[in-house]
Scaffold this motif. Structure first.
Motif, short mmCIF file in Angstrom:
data_model
loop_
_atom_site.label_atom_id
_atom_site.label_comp_id
_atom_site.label_asym_id
_atom_site.label_seq_id
_atom_site.Cartn_x
_atom_site.Cartn_y
_atom_site.Cartn_z
N SER A 118 -33.49 7.12 -21.46
CA SER A 118 -32.17 7.33 -22.03
C SER A 118 -32.24 7.67 -23.51
O SER A 118 -31.55 8.57 -23.99
CB SER A 118 -31.32 6.07 -21.82
N SER A 139 -32.45 4.57 -18.49
CA SER A 139 -31.03 4.63 -18.13
C SER A 139 -30.74 3.95 -16.80
O SER A 139 -29.58 3.72 -16.46
CB SER A 139 -30.56 6.09 -18.06
N PRO A 166 -24.11 5.00 -15.98
CA PRO A 166 -23.65 6.13 -16.80
C PRO A 166 -22.14 6.33 -16.79
O PRO A 166 -21.55 6.67 -17.83
CB PRO A 166 -24.38 7.33 -16.18
N TRP A 169 -20.19 4.32 -19.30
CA TRP A 169 -20.40 4.64 -20.72
C TRP A 169 -20.10 6.13 -20.92
O TRP A 169 -20.98 6.95 -21.12
CB TRP A 169 -21.83 4.31 -21.13
N ASN A 173 -24.11 10.46 -23.20
CA ASN A 173 -24.97 10.52 -22.02
C ASN A 173 -26.16 9.56 -22.12
O ASN A 173 -26.94 9.44 -21.18
CB ASN A 173 -25.47 11.95 -21.77
N ASN A 175 -26.79 6.05 -21.92
CA ASN A 175 -26.12 4.81 -21.55
C ASN A 175 -26.90 3.57 -21.97
O ASN A 175 -26.41 2.45 -21.85
CB ASN A 175 -25.85 4.76 -20.04
N ARG A 176 -28.14 3.77 -22.45
CA ARG A 176 -28.89 2.64 -23.00
C ARG A 176 -29.60 3.09 -24.27
O ARG A 176 -30.71 3.64 -24.25
CB ARG A 176 -29.91 2.10 -22.00
#
Length: 207
Positions: A118, A139, A166, A169, A173, A175-176
Motif C-alpha cells: 500500500s 493493503s 479499500p 478508505w 488508494n 488504505n494502509r
C-alpha cells in the motif's frame, strides 16, 4: 493533452509545460532525485489496459529522456536520492534501482511479493553509514515488508492486525499508510482497522 506543469513556487508562475503526448503517458504519480535531476513518472494504463514503463524526464533541460527500461509501477526515491524503489502491485513486484552521483541508473534487485504493498517509508540504516532501508505496508495482510537496500536482505514484521478495506478508505488508494519519525528517528507508524501500531526500525519489530 497529458503534460507536466513546471511551477516556480516563489513567484507562483508557470515556467514550462512538458508534453507527454508523444509517449501517450497520462501521469499517475512521480518521484524526483536530485542525482541527475530526474523525474520518474508512473503512467496510467492506456486505452487497451496495457501498462507503460515509467518515463524519465530530465529536470534540468525539461526534456524526456525515455522509458526507464521495462520498470513499471509507483516510484519512490530514498531521501539521499540514491535508490529508486518501484512498486507494481499488478505484477506483485518491488524493483530496486540505484542512482549514482553522476545520475547513472542501474538495476539492483527485484523482490516478488504477494503483500499488495500500500505504501512505503524509508529509514536511515542503523548498521551502515549513508545507507537506507525501506518498509512496505500491505493493503490486505497483517505483515510489513522490511528491505535492506544495500544488500537486498528481506524480513517480515508480523502480527499487525487487519488493515481497513479499500472501500472503507475512499480518500486515498493507500488504505494502509506507513510513516517514519524523521531523519534520525527509529520508529514508524502504521494503522490497522482499529489500532495504530508503532514499529521499532532499529530492531525491525513491533514496539
Amino acid at each position: 493533452e497529458p503534460v507536466l506543469q513546471k511551477i516556480d513556487l516563489e513567484t507562483m508562475s508557470y515556467i514550462k509545460t512538458i508534453s507527454l503526448k508523444d509517449y501517450s503517458c497520462v501521469p499517475r504519480s512521480l518521484a524526483y532525485t536530485h542525482l541527475g535531476g530526474y523525474y520518474f513518472i508512473n503512467c496510467k494504463p492506456d486505452t487497451t489496459g496495457a501498462v507503460l514503463p515509467q518515463l524519465i524526464v530530465d529536470g534540468v533541460t525539461d526534456s524526456i529522456v525515455g522509458y526507464n527500461g521495462d520498470v513499471t509501477g509507483t516510484p519512490y526515491v530514498s531521501p539521499d536520492g540514491h535508490y529508486l524503489v518501484s512498486i507494481d502491485d499488478v505484477k506483485g513486484l518491488m524493483r530496486v534501482q540505484t542512482i549514482s552521483v553522476r545520475g547513472e541508473i542501474q538495476d539492483a534487485f527485484d523482490i516478488h511479493t504477494n503483500l499488495h504493498i500500500s505504501d512505503v517509508a524509508f529509514q536511515s540504516s542503523f548498521t551502515e553509514a549513508h545507507q537506507y532501508n525501506v518498509f512496505g505496508s500491505s493493503s490486505t495482510q497483517t505483515d510489513v515488508l522490511f528491505v535492506e537496500l544495500s544488500s537486498g536482505k528481506v524480513k517480515m514484521v508480523k502480527s499487525l492486525k487487519e488493515p481497513l478495506k479499500p472501500d472503507e478508505w475512499p480518500w486515498n488508494n493507500k488504505n494502509r499508510l506507513i510513516e517514519g519519525s524523521g531523519l534520525f528517528g527509529q520508529y514508524l507508524m502504521t494503522p490497522s482497522k482499529q489500532s495504530l501500531f508503532i514499529l521499532d526500525g532499529r530492531l525491525n519489530k513491533l514496539n
